[in-house]
Design a protein around this motif. Sequence first.
Motif, PDB file in Angstrom:
ATOM      1  N   ARG A   1      13.880 -18.485 -18.664  1.00 47.28           N
ATOM      2  CA  ARG A   1      14.332 -17.820 -17.278  1.00 47.28           C
ATOM      3  C   ARG A   1      15.509 -16.581 -18.087  1.00 47.28           C
ATOM      4  O   ARG A   1      16.177 -16.946 -18.855  1.00 47.28           O
ATOM      5  N   THR A   2      15.131 -15.425 -17.569  1.00 44.67           N
ATOM      6  CA  THR A   2      16.122 -14.360 -17.965  1.00 44.67           C
ATOM      7  C   THR A   2      17.304 -14.532 -17.221  1.00 44.67           C
ATOM      8  O   THR A   2      17.448 -14.442 -16.014  1.00 44.67           O
ATOM      9  N   GLU A   3      18.355 -15.048 -18.126  1.00 43.96           N
ATOM     10  CA  GLU A   3      19.877 -15.225 -17.636  1.00 43.96           C
ATOM     11  C   GLU A   3      20.249 -13.756 -17.382  1.00 43.96           C
ATOM     12  O   GLU A   3      20.605 -12.987 -18.450  1.00 43.96           O
ATOM     13  N   GLY A   4      21.223 -13.902 -16.211  1.00 42.01           N
ATOM     14  CA  GLY A   4      22.128 -12.560 -15.997  1.00 42.01           C
ATOM     15  C   GLY A   4      21.423 -11.190 -15.607  1.00 42.01           C
ATOM     16  O   GLY A   4      22.071 -10.311 -15.561  1.00 42.01           O
ATOM     17  N   ALA A   5      20.125 -11.443 -15.465  1.00 43.81           N
ATOM     18  CA  ALA A   5      19.258 -10.370 -14.900  1.00 43.81           C
ATOM     19  C   ALA A   5      19.549  -9.917 -13.560  1.00 43.81           C
ATOM     20  O   ALA A   5      19.737 -10.885 -12.759  1.00 43.81           O
ATOM     21  N   THR A   6      19.727  -8.616 -13.282  1.00 39.58           N
ATOM     22  CA  THR A   6      19.874  -8.487 -11.844  1.00 39.58           C
ATOM     23  C   THR A   6      18.680  -8.279 -11.153  1.00 39.58           C
ATOM     24  O   THR A   6      18.101  -7.159 -11.338  1.00 39.58           O
ATOM     25  N   ILE A   7      18.677  -9.199 -10.343  1.00 41.62           N
ATOM     26  CA  ILE A   7      17.200  -9.376  -9.512  1.00 41.62           C
ATOM     27  C   ILE A   7      17.549  -9.490  -8.054  1.00 41.62           C
ATOM     28  O   ILE A   7      18.003 -10.472  -7.719  1.00 41.62           O
TER      29      ILE A   7
ATOM     30  N   ILE B   1       0.752  -1.382  -0.150  1.00 42.67           N
ATOM     31  CA  ILE B   1      -0.047   0.040  -0.056  1.00 42.67           C
ATOM     32  C   ILE B   1       0.953   1.221  -0.118  1.00 42.67           C
ATOM     33  O   ILE B   1       0.205   2.323  -0.247  1.00 42.67           O
ATOM     34  N   PHE B   2       2.178   1.273   0.250  1.00 40.74           N
ATOM     35  CA  PHE B   2       2.931   2.359   0.335  1.00 40.74           C
ATOM     36  C   PHE B   2       3.798   2.377  -1.192  1.00 40.74           C
ATOM     37  O   PHE B   2       4.727   3.108  -1.564  1.00 40.74           O
ATOM     38  N   GLN B   3       3.256   1.619  -2.198  1.00 40.08           N
ATOM     39  CA  GLN B   3       3.694   1.891  -3.517  1.00 40.08           C
ATOM     40  C   GLN B   3       5.142   1.383  -3.744  1.00 40.08           C
ATOM     41  O   GLN B   3       5.950   1.780  -4.593  1.00 40.08           O
ATOM     42  N   ASN B   4       5.601   0.322  -2.761  1.00 36.00           N
ATOM     43  CA  ASN B   4       6.920  -0.350  -2.884  1.00 36.00           C
ATOM     44  C   ASN B   4       6.627  -1.470  -3.744  1.00 36.00           C
ATOM     45  O   ASN B   4       5.754  -2.319  -3.639  1.00 36.00           O
ATOM     46  N   VAL B   5       7.504  -1.778  -4.489  1.00 37.05           N
ATOM     47  CA  VAL B   5       7.611  -3.062  -5.376  1.00 37.05           C
ATOM     48  C   VAL B   5       8.698  -3.775  -5.110  1.00 37.05           C
ATOM     49  O   VAL B   5       9.780  -3.774  -4.786  1.00 37.05           O
ATOM     50  N   TYR B   6       8.141  -5.216  -4.612  1.00 34.81           N
ATOM     51  CA  TYR B   6       9.150  -6.236  -4.420  1.00 34.81           C
ATOM     52  C   TYR B   6       9.127  -7.275  -5.480  1.00 34.81           C
ATOM     53  O   TYR B   6       8.224  -7.754  -5.890  1.00 34.81           O
ATOM     54  N   THR B   7      10.358  -7.478  -5.880  1.00 38.63           N
ATOM     55  CA  THR B   7      10.752  -8.249  -7.181  1.00 38.63           C
ATOM     56  C   THR B   7      10.617  -9.853  -6.688  1.00 38.63           C
ATOM     57  O   THR B   7      10.504 -10.135  -5.527  1.00 38.63           O
ATOM     58  N   ILE B   8       9.984 -10.700  -7.721  1.00 42.36           N
ATOM     59  CA  ILE B   8       9.896 -12.112  -7.407  1.00 42.36           C
ATOM     60  C   ILE B   8      11.055 -12.816  -8.065  1.00 42.36           C
ATOM     61  O   ILE B   8      11.727 -12.300  -8.810  1.00 42.36           O
ATOM     62  N   SER B   9      11.194 -14.130  -7.649  1.00 45.51           N
ATOM     63  CA  SER B   9      12.256 -14.795  -8.138  1.00 45.51           C
ATOM     64  C   SER B   9      11.958 -15.686  -9.418  1.00 45.51           C
ATOM     65  O   SER B   9      10.540 -15.849  -9.902  1.00 45.51           O
ATOM     66  N   SER B  10      12.551 -16.384  -9.933  1.00 49.09           N
ATOM     67  CA  SER B  10      12.299 -17.219 -11.071  1.00 49.09           C
ATOM     68  C   SER B  10      12.036 -18.716 -10.867  1.00 49.09           C
ATOM     69  O   SER B  10      11.800 -19.580 -11.412  1.00 49.09           O
TER      70      SER B  10
ATOM     71  N   ALA C   1      14.081  -5.828 -13.952  1.00 49.99           N
ATOM     72  CA  ALA C   1      14.014  -6.973 -14.759  1.00 49.99           C
ATOM     73  C   ALA C   1      12.968  -7.979 -14.812  1.00 49.99           C
ATOM     74  O   ALA C   1      12.510  -8.183 -13.634  1.00 49.99           O
ATOM     75  N   SER C   2      12.417  -8.435 -15.951  1.00 51.12           N
ATOM     76  CA  SER C   2      11.306  -9.586 -15.777  1.00 51.12           C
ATOM     77  C   SER C   2      12.175 -10.751 -15.549  1.00 51.12           C
ATOM     78  O   SER C   2      13.057 -11.069 -16.227  1.00 51.12           O
ATOM     79  N   VAL C   3      11.528 -11.792 -14.849  1.00 45.96           N
ATOM     80  CA  VAL C   3      12.382 -12.976 -14.404  1.00 45.96           C
ATOM     81  C   VAL C   3      12.277 -14.105 -15.379  1.00 45.96           C
ATOM     82  O   VAL C   3      13.070 -14.991 -15.609  1.00 45.96           O
ATOM     83  N   VAL C   4      11.187 -13.805 -16.482  1.00 47.10           N
ATOM     84  CA  VAL C   4      10.998 -14.825 -17.411  1.00 47.10           C
ATOM     85  C   VAL C   4      10.503 -14.122 -18.656  1.00 47.10           C
ATOM     86  O   VAL C   4       9.953 -13.067 -18.594  1.00 47.10           O
ATOM     87  N   LYS C   5      10.696 -14.752 -19.649  1.00 52.08           N
ATOM     88  CA  LYS C   5      10.338 -14.153 -20.994  1.00 52.08           C
ATOM     89  C   LYS C   5       9.821 -15.207 -22.069  1.00 52.08           C
ATOM     90  O   LYS C   5      10.163 -16.300 -21.903  1.00 52.08           O
TER      91      LYS C   5
END
Length: 254
Positions: A155-161, A37-46, A176-180
């Motif tokens: 899976r997105t290889e080498g992405a900084t996640i 609700i504070f508009q923070n985005v938490y990235t996900i893993s692959s 970065a998107s974790v998959v594509k």
Amino acid sequence: MTDKELFAEKLETFVADLKDHISTSDGQWTIKGFIDIFQNVYTISSDTKIVSKILEIHLFPKILHFAKTNGYKVVLAEHQNYYPDISFVKADDESVRFAVDFKTTYRNPKKPHLCNGFTLGSHGKYFEHRTSTKNIQFPYGSYSGHFCLGIIYDRTEGATIDETQSRRIDELCSIASVVKNFQFFVTEKWKIASDKGGSGNTANIGSINNISDIITGRGMFSKLGEHWFDEYWMNYKKNHGSRRKRRYQKNINA
């Protein structure tokens, strides 16, 4: 055209447009993470389980629209370990039902013609005894067809996640998107079954892992027919070392 043939045709048409719903023009997944609700985005893993569940949620409004448009009601699995993920029940004839399981897997980065494979449901009690209601939404034999709605991705290889850090919502496009590179398919599950149990759990039916064979439904039983698939897997635990199992293997590999 039978109910099953018509349902399969409509489902194949439906999935042809799903890639545009979940990915950008360059193939990236439009899901970047989750927001508080504070508009923070938490990235996900692959992690495959995480990706699979979020893809299901992402696609579910489209699934509901497909069902309503084509005269079906959607019945979800009542419990996490129930088969199938979704039961499509014809609104004007509830005896017509189709089982649809979501199946997601990723391509092998070193051998991109292969994927990691997936399981195709249990070959246990509900599969052997077609009127059983154990771990299944409706008895297995009451379904007019059993389908996989599948998604194969990179899976997105080498992405900084960095899952330990949150980002601001105005940074969304830089995450970065974790998959594509999604590829959708629809097939009856028997057509992509292997003759081996699913990895890590021999109570599950394993799939083949050659992507072109998955897309075109050329599994171990595809030339023999669904009857052979049923008989083989209904007797799987009883066949090891038996003459019957060797007969199956001979016909499968012919």
